[in-house]
Design a protein around this motif. Sequence first.
Motif, PDB file in Angstrom:
ATOM      1  N   TRP A  13     -44.161  17.338 -39.607  1.00  0.00           N
ATOM      2  CA  TRP A  13     -42.746  17.506 -39.173  1.00  0.00           C
ATOM      3  C   TRP A  13     -41.864  17.706 -40.400  1.00  0.00           C
ATOM      4  O   TRP A  13     -40.962  18.544 -40.391  1.00  0.00           O
ATOM      5  CB  TRP A  13     -42.257  16.296 -38.368  1.00  0.00           C
ATOM      6  CG  TRP A  13     -43.180  15.867 -37.249  1.00  0.00           C
ATOM      7  CD1 TRP A  13     -43.659  14.617 -37.024  1.00  0.00           C
ATOM      8  CD2 TRP A  13     -43.730  16.692 -36.200  1.00  0.00           C
ATOM      9  NE1 TRP A  13     -44.477  14.597 -35.923  1.00  0.00           N
ATOM     10  CE2 TRP A  13     -44.533  15.856 -35.388  1.00  0.00           C
ATOM     11  CE3 TRP A  13     -43.637  18.039 -35.866  1.00  0.00           C
ATOM     12  CZ2 TRP A  13     -45.228  16.323 -34.275  1.00  0.00           C
ATOM     13  CZ3 TRP A  13     -44.325  18.512 -34.764  1.00  0.00           C
ATOM     14  CH2 TRP A  13     -45.104  17.663 -33.985  1.00  0.00           C
ATOM     15  N   HIS A  14     -42.134  16.938 -41.456  1.00  0.00           N
ATOM     16  CA  HIS A  14     -41.311  17.067 -42.680  1.00  0.00           C
ATOM     17  C   HIS A  14     -41.438  18.464 -43.268  1.00  0.00           C
ATOM     18  O   HIS A  14     -40.459  19.052 -43.709  1.00  0.00           O
ATOM     19  CB  HIS A  14     -41.733  16.047 -43.748  1.00  0.00           C
ATOM     20  CG  HIS A  14     -41.500  14.624 -43.334  1.00  0.00           C
ATOM     21  ND1 HIS A  14     -40.407  14.240 -42.608  1.00  0.00           N
ATOM     22  CD2 HIS A  14     -42.216  13.500 -43.540  1.00  0.00           C
ATOM     23  CE1 HIS A  14     -40.462  12.939 -42.375  1.00  0.00           C
ATOM     24  NE2 HIS A  14     -41.567  12.469 -42.932  1.00  0.00           N
ATOM     25  N   ILE A  58     -42.232  21.270 -41.755  1.00  0.00           N
ATOM     26  CA  ILE A  58     -41.511  22.253 -40.913  1.00  0.00           C
ATOM     27  C   ILE A  58     -40.001  22.130 -41.147  1.00  0.00           C
ATOM     28  O   ILE A  58     -39.296  23.127 -41.323  1.00  0.00           O
ATOM     29  CB  ILE A  58     -41.857  22.059 -39.422  1.00  0.00           C
ATOM     30  CG1 ILE A  58     -43.331  22.394 -39.180  1.00  0.00           C
ATOM     31  CG2 ILE A  58     -40.967  22.926 -38.529  1.00  0.00           C
ATOM     32  CD1 ILE A  58     -43.834  22.072 -37.784  1.00  0.00           C
ATOM     33  N   ASN A  59     -39.536  20.878 -41.207  1.00  0.00           N
ATOM     34  CA  ASN A  59     -38.087  20.665 -41.381  1.00  0.00           C
ATOM     35  C   ASN A  59     -37.580  21.185 -42.708  1.00  0.00           C
ATOM     36  O   ASN A  59     -36.413  21.536 -42.849  1.00  0.00           O
ATOM     37  CB  ASN A  59     -37.756  19.172 -41.287  1.00  0.00           C
ATOM     38  CG  ASN A  59     -37.935  18.668 -39.872  1.00  0.00           C
ATOM     39  OD1 ASN A  59     -37.989  19.464 -38.934  1.00  0.00           O
ATOM     40  ND2 ASN A  59     -38.064  17.361 -39.710  1.00  0.00           N
ATOM     41  N   ALA A 100     -47.913  24.840 -41.102  1.00  0.00           N
ATOM     42  CA  ALA A 100     -48.237  23.543 -40.493  1.00  0.00           C
ATOM     43  C   ALA A 100     -49.747  23.368 -40.361  1.00  0.00           C
ATOM     44  O   ALA A 100     -50.296  22.297 -40.630  1.00  0.00           O
ATOM     45  CB  ALA A 100     -47.568  23.427 -39.126  1.00  0.00           C
ATOM     46  N   ILE A 127     -47.147  21.014 -32.186  1.00  0.00           N
ATOM     47  CA  ILE A 127     -46.562  21.674 -33.360  1.00  0.00           C
ATOM     48  C   ILE A 127     -45.803  22.934 -32.921  1.00  0.00           C
ATOM     49  O   ILE A 127     -44.658  23.168 -33.314  1.00  0.00           O
ATOM     50  CB  ILE A 127     -47.674  22.019 -34.387  1.00  0.00           C
ATOM     51  CG1 ILE A 127     -48.297  20.721 -34.911  1.00  0.00           C
ATOM     52  CG2 ILE A 127     -47.123  22.871 -35.526  1.00  0.00           C
ATOM     53  CD1 ILE A 127     -49.541  20.925 -35.754  1.00  0.00           C
ATOM     54  N   TYR A 138     -42.649  22.062 -31.117  1.00  0.00           N
ATOM     55  CA  TYR A 138     -41.601  21.596 -32.041  1.00  0.00           C
ATOM     56  C   TYR A 138     -40.969  22.787 -32.776  1.00  0.00           C
ATOM     57  O   TYR A 138     -39.747  22.852 -32.952  1.00  0.00           O
ATOM     58  CB  TYR A 138     -42.178  20.589 -33.041  1.00  0.00           C
ATOM     59  CG  TYR A 138     -41.113  20.076 -33.994  1.00  0.00           C
ATOM     60  CD1 TYR A 138     -40.011  19.377 -33.495  1.00  0.00           C
ATOM     61  CD2 TYR A 138     -41.190  20.302 -35.364  1.00  0.00           C
ATOM     62  CE1 TYR A 138     -39.008  18.924 -34.347  1.00  0.00           C
ATOM     63  CE2 TYR A 138     -40.196  19.852 -36.219  1.00  0.00           C
ATOM     64  CZ  TYR A 138     -39.109  19.159 -35.706  1.00  0.00           C
ATOM     65  OH  TYR A 138     -38.114  18.723 -36.537  1.00  0.00           O
ATOM     66  N   LYS A 151     -37.070  23.433 -32.717  1.00  0.00           N
ATOM     67  CA  LYS A 151     -36.333  23.342 -33.989  1.00  0.00           C
ATOM     68  C   LYS A 151     -35.703  24.692 -34.330  1.00  0.00           C
ATOM     69  O   LYS A 151     -34.517  24.796 -34.599  1.00  0.00           O
ATOM     70  CB  LYS A 151     -37.327  22.896 -35.063  1.00  0.00           C
ATOM     71  CG  LYS A 151     -36.895  23.017 -36.487  1.00  0.00           C
ATOM     72  CD  LYS A 151     -36.462  21.651 -36.995  1.00  0.00           C
ATOM     73  CE  LYS A 151     -35.944  21.625 -38.420  1.00  0.00           C
ATOM     74  NZ  LYS A 151     -34.944  22.576 -38.746  1.00  0.00           N
ATOM     75  N   ARG A 174     -37.382  16.826 -30.581  1.00  0.00           N
ATOM     76  CA  ARG A 174     -38.780  16.995 -30.181  1.00  0.00           C
ATOM     77  C   ARG A 174     -39.066  16.199 -28.902  1.00  0.00           C
ATOM     78  O   ARG A 174     -38.595  15.069 -28.763  1.00  0.00           O
ATOM     79  CB  ARG A 174     -39.686  16.501 -31.319  1.00  0.00           C
ATOM     80  CG  ARG A 174     -41.158  16.682 -31.072  1.00  0.00           C
ATOM     81  CD  ARG A 174     -41.927  16.548 -32.362  1.00  0.00           C
ATOM     82  NE  ARG A 174     -42.008  15.183 -32.847  1.00  0.00           N
ATOM     83  CZ  ARG A 174     -42.895  14.288 -32.459  1.00  0.00           C
ATOM     84  NH1 ARG A 174     -43.806  14.621 -31.554  1.00  0.00           N
ATOM     85  NH2 ARG A 174     -42.910  13.076 -32.968  1.00  0.00           N
ATOM     86  N   LYS A 210     -41.856  14.323 -26.719  1.00  0.00           N
ATOM     87  CA  LYS A 210     -43.161  13.705 -26.997  1.00  0.00           C
ATOM     88  C   LYS A 210     -44.237  14.154 -26.004  1.00  0.00           C
ATOM     89  O   LYS A 210     -43.924  14.561 -24.878  1.00  0.00           O
ATOM     90  CB  LYS A 210     -43.020  12.187 -26.925  1.00  0.00           C
ATOM     91  CG  LYS A 210     -42.173  11.628 -28.046  1.00  0.00           C
ATOM     92  CD  LYS A 210     -42.917  10.534 -28.734  1.00  0.00           C
ATOM     93  CE  LYS A 210     -42.234  10.255 -30.060  1.00  0.00           C
ATOM     94  NZ  LYS A 210     -42.793   9.268 -30.846  1.00  0.00           N
TER      95      LYS A 210
END
Length: 428
Positions: free
Chosen positions: A112-113, A115-116, A131, A172, A175, A179, A186, A188
């Motif tokens: 996630w980090h 991608i962010n 990813a 993934i 998300y 995003k 996101r 779950k």
Amino acid sequence: MLLLEKMRKMVPQLRKEAKEILTKYGDTVAGEITVEQIYGGMRGVNALLCDTSEVGLDTGLVIRGIPILELTNKYPEEIFHLLLTGELPTKEELEDLQNELHRRAEVPFYVWHVINSLPTDTHPMVLLSTAVLVMENESLFRRRYEEGLPKDELCEPMLEDSLNLIARIPAIAAYIYRKKFNKGPRIKEDTTLDWTANFTKMLGINDPDGSFTQLMRLYMVLHSDHEGGNVSTFACQTISSSLSDVYFAVGGGLNGLAGPLHGLANQECLRFIIKLREDIGHQPTDAEIKNYCINLLDNKQVISGYGHAVLRVTDPRFTALLNFGNKFFPHDPILQIVNQLYKIVPDLLIERGKAKNPWPNVDAASGALLHHFGLTEYEFYTVLFAVSRVLGLTAQLTLSRALMLPLIRPKSVTTEWIKKKAEESEKK
Ligand code: CMX
């Protein structure tokens, strides 16, 4: 895990069969190659082994002997089982596989980090490929190899990595969608759902009657595999033949899928239809579409969604998607254009006589269907293709380790060599 047990029984048989074939037929000539084929992307050269599926010139995709149109009501998890083992799973085997995927679904936090941290205008396929690559850190295959596991035992960690990737890639991809296109936080995983329903829930597309999920199941089945020579699969297999793991290999395959002549064509195809409607300024007539396409061809543009390197008939995957659309929303204006193009484009391509296959491929219809359900961000479409294609890529990688196939390393030749060879054969 029942699938692992099945593989354990299968692998010795596969190896025995391959050994027998090589002993008996190792010297049999399986084909030859012309200079035109060397310059022409090796079209039609029989040089790869692929048992998961085959693409006949006039049949299209056949998975383990079953035409794709007979598999359209299956779950993608069943297709993975079929690709890998040659058999559709029993109810018990399917449940076991689905539980196994849920057990493995947690995505490492750093994904996630990563991608962010990428720029917001990064293409979704770059986000996906990155990813996948960063999860290499998780590879059991690489760890086992470093510990000295012999090559005849590498199939199991390849399967383990494959299942982990299949289990995680929906979250993934979902998300990335949320995003990239500002759809909110996101969503779950829901471990009570099957692989596709969980994915569509995480995407957050409004689906009150479940028909979007039904389309996505079909989409995931149709795009799962397309024999061994397409760009993404061939790239993936070549990378893995150096004994790099699933994450390196699938990452490389996805980069190939991202090209406009391959998986990106689905995005290009919808973009083309939307632009056609905008340029014409209203819902177009057949005559307007025909003129528009003639103009494109005159300007040396390709008509996205038409043609194929192997197929010489309408892609049955296109037929399956078109049937779905025509059954559930025949009056959708974009789908109407897809139907009109199908009536018009093949004749135009035949008249020009350049394209070897004038018929539509899978990408000619898929975007219109996604668009109908409000998934209008066409930059995301190749990611959907990728989520599905991971089933075939990983099945093929696992089978290659089962057979202990060696490094892929064809010989290249120089232009001088070709000239000399041609002169020699002319003298004969
Ligand atoms: N529109 C216009 N011209 C086309 C065409 C199309 N849809 N399909 C083929 N042609 C042209 C080619 O550009 C080529 O022209 P040049 O000789 O000037 O280069 C000529 O016809 C011969 O091509 P081919 O041998 O029939 O096709 P290839 O095997 O080289 O390429 C493909 C196949 C799919 C890349 C090509 O048909 C194409 O560009 N189609 C549009 C893009 C597309 O739909 N891609 C998706 C493929 C499915 C997938 O892999 O995901």
